[in-house]
Design a protein around this motif. Sequence first.
Motif, PDB file in Angstrom:
ATOM      1  N   GLN A 145       0.865  -1.175   0.000  1.00 11.29           N
ATOM      2  CA  GLN A 145       0.000   0.000   0.000  1.00 11.29           C
ATOM      3  C   GLN A 145       0.900   1.222   0.000  1.00 11.29           C
ATOM      4  O   GLN A 145       1.708   1.401   0.902  1.00 11.29           O
ATOM      5  CB  GLN A 145      -0.931   0.017   1.211  1.00 11.29           C
ATOM      6  N   THR A 165      -6.075  -2.010  -6.061  1.00  7.67           N
ATOM      7  CA  THR A 165      -5.868  -2.495  -4.691  1.00  7.67           C
ATOM      8  C   THR A 165      -5.376  -1.407  -3.747  1.00  7.67           C
ATOM      9  O   THR A 165      -5.248  -1.656  -2.542  1.00  7.67           O
ATOM     10  CB  THR A 165      -4.848  -3.645  -4.683  1.00  7.67           C
ATOM     11  N   GLN A 166      -5.090  -0.211  -4.268  1.00  8.44           N
ATOM     12  CA  GLN A 166      -4.445   0.834  -3.469  1.00  8.44           C
ATOM     13  C   GLN A 166      -5.475   1.686  -2.721  1.00  8.44           C
ATOM     14  O   GLN A 166      -5.960   2.700  -3.222  1.00  8.44           O
ATOM     15  CB  GLN A 166      -3.556   1.702  -4.359  1.00  8.44           C
ATOM     16  N   LYS A 167      -5.767   1.288  -1.514  1.00 11.05           N
ATOM     17  CA  LYS A 167      -6.774   1.977  -0.704  1.00 11.05           C
ATOM     18  C   LYS A 167      -6.222   3.226  -0.020  1.00 11.05           C
ATOM     19  O   LYS A 167      -6.985   4.118   0.353  1.00 11.05           O
ATOM     20  CB  LYS A 167      -7.332   1.029   0.358  1.00 11.05           C
ATOM     21  N   SER A 189     -15.326   2.613  -6.747  1.00 13.83           N
ATOM     22  CA  SER A 189     -14.753   2.938  -5.430  1.00 13.83           C
ATOM     23  C   SER A 189     -13.269   2.614  -5.323  1.00 13.83           C
ATOM     24  O   SER A 189     -12.744   2.487  -4.208  1.00 13.83           O
ATOM     25  CB  SER A 189     -15.514   2.219  -4.306  1.00 13.83           C
ATOM     26  N   SER A 190     -12.562   2.494  -6.451  1.00 11.89           N
ATOM     27  CA  SER A 190     -11.112   2.307  -6.391  1.00 11.89           C
ATOM     28  C   SER A 190     -10.443   3.597  -5.923  1.00 11.89           C
ATOM     29  O   SER A 190     -10.926   4.698  -6.188  1.00 11.89           O
ATOM     30  CB  SER A 190     -10.576   1.915  -7.767  1.00 11.89           C
ATOM     31  N   PRO A 192     -10.013   5.317  -2.985  1.00 11.88           N
ATOM     32  CA  PRO A 192     -10.965   6.233  -2.342  1.00 11.88           C
ATOM     33  C   PRO A 192     -10.341   7.462  -1.705  1.00 11.88           C
ATOM     34  O   PRO A 192     -11.061   8.413  -1.377  1.00 11.88           O
ATOM     35  CB  PRO A 192     -11.628   5.350  -1.275  1.00 11.88           C
ATOM     36  N   GLN A 193      -9.003   7.482  -1.516  1.00 16.45           N
ATOM     37  CA  GLN A 193      -8.345   8.618  -0.861  1.00 16.45           C
ATOM     38  C   GLN A 193      -7.533   9.467  -1.832  1.00 16.45           C
ATOM     39  O   GLN A 193      -6.791  10.358  -1.411  1.00 16.45           O
ATOM     40  CB  GLN A 193      -7.448   8.124   0.273  1.00 16.45           C
ATOM     41  N   CYS A 210     -13.428  10.086  -6.734  1.00 19.14           N
ATOM     42  CA  CYS A 210     -12.302  10.348  -5.839  1.00 19.14           C
ATOM     43  C   CYS A 210     -12.317  11.800  -5.350  1.00 19.14           C
ATOM     44  O   CYS A 210     -12.737  12.699  -6.082  1.00 19.14           O
ATOM     45  CB  CYS A 210     -10.972  10.080  -6.548  1.00 19.14           C
TER      46      CYS A 210
END
Length: 318
Positions: A145, A165-167, A189-190, A192-193, A210
């Motif tokens: 991550q 996969t990068q939350k 929702s990929s 999200p930050q 995003c």
Amino acid sequence: MAHTVPPEVSRKIVRLLNDRRMISVLARTSRTFQAVAERYLYAEVVIYPHEQSIALLHTLGHVPRVAQLVHFFRFINAPSRTRSLDAMRQMQRTAAQPEFWELLRLAIHNLGNLEYFEFDEEPMVIGQASQCHSGVLFPSPPHLQASEIRLDIQFDENVCAFLSTQKALRKLRLQDIYYTAPLPVFPESSMPQLTLYDGPLVLLDQFYHCPISRLKFSIRSEAAVSLLPVITPELYKFKMLYSLSIILLPSEMAENVVEIISHACPNLQYLSIIPYPKYHESVSYARFRDIAFSSDSSLFSSNVPSSRAFLAFTVCVS
């Protein structure tokens, strides 16, 4: 009677040495120095396709404890940028070995929480086709991550799956896309930050969900030119957008694009258009608090405070 060096003293000694070879020797003198020295030696890792990288990749791929110490990871495969012909040939020979890419895949697989991850690869032309090694990113490493990612590599299914996969990702920089084949689509929702996007215009509609506050894209292809009038009115979907940078905007489109942006993004504070448009005093531009037209692409750098970034041709409106 055995004596141990306090950890705080060990850290100070390592910082004062500031020499990787000496620190590596020091790491073999005691367990205390080993722990401190390893954190220093592996905090930032840069990998090239070179024989000297093989041992490091083997360590990262087979000793997960060491791989977890890495905070900045960069892989660069760009033989044409080397100054030495011998170094370029060495990189090409190493990159031609499948064993090297397997070691790289294992090393990336063991990485944990990173601050920065970069994968930079020049296209390798073999026969009539270009070879891409995005396969080392997928299946996606289960623990990797990163808060910032830069990928100078062909965007394909592997890259798409990896980014999905990068939350914890906040800053993303991608290579421009010049082909018109159907592109992979991110799951809903990929990322999200994500707050900063610097990449192809053709992917922009996949990031509307995003919380992007800083946006940068370039108009380097005919496809981007034709897509710009479609995407620009949709920028209102970025509710938190306050900084926008457009690179290589055709001069004949500048006034119309800024007019659209002024309506679509009423809360935009910083606008950068490169190159500097000839007619920059139109009424449309006065809608923004600070507007910059500059030849300096560094103004979008995340290291420069936005209030100081616009040094040239800045219009301030109360």
